[in-house]
Scaffold this active site. Structure first.
Site, PDB file in Angstrom:
ATOM      1  N   ASP A   1      -5.967  14.067 -25.196  1.00 14.16           N
ATOM      2  CA  ASP A   1      -5.834  12.589 -24.724  1.00 14.16           C
ATOM      3  C   ASP A   1      -4.985  11.628 -25.844  1.00 14.16           C
ATOM      4  O   ASP A   1      -5.655  11.610 -26.830  1.00 14.16           O
ATOM      5  CB  ASP A   1      -7.124  12.166 -24.429  1.00 14.16           C
ATOM      6  CG  ASP A   1      -7.404  10.571 -24.155  1.00 14.16           C
ATOM      7  OD1 ASP A   1      -6.374   9.714 -24.381  1.00 14.16           O
ATOM      8  OD2 ASP A   1      -8.515  10.180 -23.959  1.00 14.16           O
TER       9      ASP A   1
ATOM     10  N   THR B   1      -3.167   6.397 -21.839  1.00 19.16           N
ATOM     11  CA  THR B   1      -2.944   5.054 -21.557  1.00 19.16           C
ATOM     12  C   THR B   1      -1.455   4.620 -21.626  1.00 19.16           C
ATOM     13  O   THR B   1      -0.778   5.370 -22.396  1.00 19.16           O
ATOM     14  CB  THR B   1      -3.678   4.248 -22.384  1.00 19.16           C
ATOM     15  OG1 THR B   1      -3.556   3.972 -23.582  1.00 19.16           O
ATOM     16  CG2 THR B   1      -5.238   4.320 -22.266  1.00 19.16           C
TER      17      THR B   1
ATOM     18  N   GLU C   1      -0.648   4.791  -0.531  1.00 21.70           N
ATOM     19  CA  GLU C   1      -1.424   5.961  -0.840  1.00 21.70           C
ATOM     20  C   GLU C   1      -0.572   7.416  -0.602  1.00 21.70           C
ATOM     21  O   GLU C   1       0.358   7.267   0.404  1.00 21.70           O
ATOM     22  CB  GLU C   1      -2.774   6.184   0.167  1.00 21.70           C
ATOM     23  CG  GLU C   1      -3.623   5.123  -0.289  1.00 21.70           C
ATOM     24  CD  GLU C   1      -4.945   4.910   0.616  1.00 21.70           C
ATOM     25  OE1 GLU C   1      -4.795   5.656   1.970  1.00 21.70           O
ATOM     26  OE2 GLU C   1      -5.809   4.360   0.421  1.00 21.70           O
TER      27      GLU C   1
ATOM     28  N   ARG D   1      -1.271  -2.390 -18.746  1.00 26.89           N
ATOM     29  CA  ARG D   1      -2.545  -1.599 -19.193  1.00 26.89           C
ATOM     30  C   ARG D   1      -2.519  -0.652 -17.554  1.00 26.89           C
ATOM     31  O   ARG D   1      -2.521  -0.970 -16.613  1.00 26.89           O
ATOM     32  CB  ARG D   1      -3.626  -2.931 -18.684  1.00 26.89           C
ATOM     33  CG  ARG D   1      -5.097  -2.275 -19.064  1.00 26.89           C
ATOM     34  CD  ARG D   1      -5.650  -3.546 -19.283  1.00 26.89           C
ATOM     35  NE  ARG D   1      -5.331  -4.108 -20.513  1.00 26.89           N
ATOM     36  CZ  ARG D   1      -5.712  -3.767 -21.611  1.00 26.89           C
ATOM     37  NH1 ARG D   1      -6.549  -2.901 -21.865  1.00 26.89           N
ATOM     38  NH2 ARG D   1      -5.061  -4.412 -22.632  1.00 26.89           N
TER      39      ARG D   1
ATOM     40  N   LYS E   1      -1.130   1.119 -25.204  1.00 30.70           N
ATOM     41  CA  LYS E   1      -1.312   1.096 -26.364  1.00 30.70           C
ATOM     42  C   LYS E   1       0.039   1.036 -27.269  1.00 30.70           C
ATOM     43  O   LYS E   1       0.839   0.344 -27.110  1.00 30.70           O
ATOM     44  CB  LYS E   1      -2.332   2.011 -26.913  1.00 30.70           C
ATOM     45  CG  LYS E   1      -3.511   1.676 -26.137  1.00 30.70           C
ATOM     46  CD  LYS E   1      -4.713   2.715 -26.452  1.00 30.70           C
ATOM     47  CE  LYS E   1      -6.009   2.386 -25.545  1.00 30.70           C
ATOM     48  NZ  LYS E   1      -7.120   3.393 -25.784  1.00 30.70           N
TER      49      LYS E   1
ATOM     50  N   TYR F   1       0.803  -1.014  -0.275  1.00 32.84           N
ATOM     51  CA  TYR F   1      -0.057  -0.039   0.167  1.00 32.84           C
ATOM     52  C   TYR F   1       0.821   1.351   0.072  1.00 32.84           C
ATOM     53  O   TYR F   1       1.736   1.195   0.794  1.00 32.84           O
ATOM     54  CB  TYR F   1      -0.825  -0.194   1.441  1.00 32.84           C
ATOM     55  CG  TYR F   1      -2.485  -0.261   0.962  1.00 32.84           C
ATOM     56  CD1 TYR F   1      -3.108   0.715   0.076  1.00 32.84           C
ATOM     57  CD2 TYR F   1      -2.972  -1.418   1.115  1.00 32.84           C
ATOM     58  CE1 TYR F   1      -4.406   0.644  -0.253  1.00 32.84           C
ATOM     59  CE2 TYR F   1      -4.378  -1.512   0.844  1.00 32.84           C
ATOM     60  CZ  TYR F   1      -5.166  -0.482   0.055  1.00 32.84           C
ATOM     61  OH  TYR F   1      -6.247  -0.754  -0.084  1.00 32.84           O
TER      62      TYR F   1
HETATM   63  C1  LIG Z   1      -8.021   3.709 -25.150  1.00 29.33           C
HETATM   64  C2  LIG Z   1      -8.736   5.113 -24.703  1.00 29.33           C
HETATM   65  C3  LIG Z   1      -9.024   5.627 -23.651  1.00 29.33           C
HETATM   66  C4  LIG Z   1      -9.361   4.645 -22.280  1.00 29.33           C
HETATM   67  O1  LIG Z   1      -8.413   3.822 -21.810  1.00 29.33           O
HETATM   68  P1  LIG Z   1      -8.885   2.622 -20.968  1.00 29.33           P
HETATM   69  O2  LIG Z   1      -7.588   2.283 -20.505  1.00 29.33           O
HETATM   70  O3  LIG Z   1      -9.658   1.503 -21.798  1.00 29.33           O
HETATM   71  O4  LIG Z   1      -9.799   3.117 -19.664  1.00 29.33           O
HETATM   72  C5  LIG Z   1      -9.185   6.874 -23.181  1.00 29.33           C
HETATM   73  N1  LIG Z   1      -8.905   7.774 -24.314  1.00 29.33           N
HETATM   74  C6  LIG Z   1      -8.724   7.394 -25.513  1.00 29.33           C
HETATM   75  C7  LIG Z   1      -8.400   8.377 -26.783  1.00 29.33           C
HETATM   76  C8  LIG Z   1      -8.488   6.023 -25.911  1.00 29.33           C
HETATM   77  O5  LIG Z   1      -8.294   5.706 -26.989  1.00 29.33           O
END
Ligand SMILES: *Cc1c(COP(=O)(O)O)cnc(C)c1O
Length: 413
Positions: A195, A221, A52, A230, A224, A50
């Site tokens: 994002d 994320t 936090e 993840r 990807k 933990y």
């Molecule tokens: C994949 C994605 C997310 C969400 O990611 P998770 O890990 O599935 O919650 C948010 N924004 C964009 C643009 C994405 O492609």
């Protein structure tokens, strides 16, 4: 005791999933294969702790080594994206976005983001999501030739006076003019957010424009194109650091997943290596070859082709629906996902398009020659969507190809 001895059911399913990953062509653009080193960190004893708070300011004792791990992840993330501040604790992309909204906005504020059918993500205002109940989302669109419609974006910005302009996508194939968006935001005094979930690896490698030095806040994320575990991450200007950290914890999350943070640190180290630039370049080359080969076979590419790792194909031009094409390709050992196209006349459960990408195949070492072969199979499988025998034959060919590109050699459950 080994996993197999303790829980043979889970071990069997994991082995079957490993076989599936080995034998098929993974072309979902948001997926990738992490390195054995990342996998090792992910399955490490850091999961037991933990922690936090943030490094140096924890609510638990015994955090000395965990602090070292998280500090390395933060330092590397900042170096990778030239960021003033990094929070590596968000559990995934969606929670990172919610934390970013929480840090910058008050309930009722307006966000101008990309229309979902034009490539935006669910977390950018889909009515079924929690943030859509709290904030007001307005969507800008793309032009018929596939560019982001910056004039439309500016008009909407002037009309709606959003507190935040949000760039970023999960089904769009071109780069973004962040400087132009920043100028529009400055006209109305709005915050800027990007994002970069899909394209973070390409940005880290210098293969796409980096919004981090320009924008207030950037979420991503880590699993990807960045090829980590993840998870999620927030990068921001120093002025927003406190608000971001507070929004993540205690605002939205409890104890951070330090095993995932250790794996993020390893992935960031890999992404800082010169070989990662080569990887990112190859992802784009592979996508371009797929595009050219599919176009040559008469397929309609949405957004005017690709500048990144993904392609959006309108399969209705070939007499199939997105769902039919996805199922046919699945039967042929090629994994993609059905996807809406801009202002799709069809519903989300069976849209007009499929989305495919090259990050996972490129990790396996596939190059232009394999892409040509694969484009041929994709075309054949869609044409043979009702011919189970033909699809099974393609699947055998796919298996032969993938056997030449070993994945997790020696791993077994
Ligand atoms: C994949 C994605 C997310 C969400 O990611 P998770 O890990 O599935 O919650 C948010 N924004 C964009 C643009 C994405 O492609």
């Amino acid at each position: 005791m080994t996993l197999r001895a303790v829980d043979p059911d889970i071990a069997r399913s994991l082995q079957q999933e490993l076989d599936r990953q080995r034998e098929g062509l993974e072309m979902i653009p948001s997926e990738n294969f992490v390195s054995p080193a990342v996998l090792e960190a992910l399955g490490s004893v850091a999961t037991n702790k933990y922690a936090e708070g943030v490094p140096g300011k924890r609510y638990y004792g015994g955090c000395r080594f965990i602090d070292e791990i998280e500090n390395l992840a933060i330092t590397r993330a900042k170096e990778l994206f030239k960021a003033e501040h990094a929070n590596v604790q968000p559990l995934s992309g969606a929670p990172a976005n919610l934390a970013a909204y929480t840090a910058l906005l008050k309930p009722g504020d307006t966000v101008l983001g990309m229309d979902l059918s034009h490539g935006g993500h669910l977390t950018h205002g889909h009515p079924a999501t929690f943030p859509a109940n709290i904030f007001r989302f307005v969507g800008y669109k793309t032009t018929p030739d596939g560019a982001i419609d910056y004039a439309n974006l500016r008009n909407l910005a002037l009309a709606h006076k959003p507190k935040l302009i949000l760039m970023g996508y999960s089904a769009y194939t071109r780069d973004i003019d962040y400087a132009r968006v920043k100028r529009i935001a400055d006209e109305i005094g709005a915050y800027t957010m990007a994002d970069i979930a899909h394209i973070a690896g390409l940005i880290a490698a210098g293969e796409m424009a980096n919004p981090v030095p320009l924008f207030d806040i950037v979420t991503t994320t880590t699993h990807k194109t960045l090829r980590g575990p993840r998870g999620g991450m927030i990068l921001c200007k120093a002025v927003h650091a406190k608000a971001v950290d507070k929004a993540v914890f205690p605002g939205l999350q409890g104890g951070p997943h330090e095993n995932v943070i250790a794996a993020k640190a390893v992935a960031f180290k890999e992404a800082l290596d010169p070989s990662f630039k080569e990887y990112a370049r190859q992802i784009k080359k592979n996508a371009k070859v797929l595009e050219e080969e599919l176009r040559a076979r008469g397929h309609r590419l949405v957004h005017g082709g690709t500048e990144n790792h993904l392609l959006l194909v309108d399969v209705t031009a070939k007499g199939a629906t997105g769902k039919e094409a996805q199922n046919a390709l699945d039967a042929a050992g090629i994994t993609v996902n059905k996807n809406a196209i801009p202002d799709d006349p069809r519903g989300p459960m069976d849209p007009s398009g499929i989305r495919l990408g090259t990050p996972a195949l490129t990790t396996r070492g596939m190059k232009e020659e394999e892409m040509k072969q694969i484009a041929g199979w994709i075309d054949e499988a869609i044409a043979a969507k009702d011919d189970a025998t033909r699809l099974a034959a393609i699947k055998e060919d796919v298996k032969k190809l993938t056997s030449r590109f070993p994945l997790y050699d020696g791993l077994a459950y």
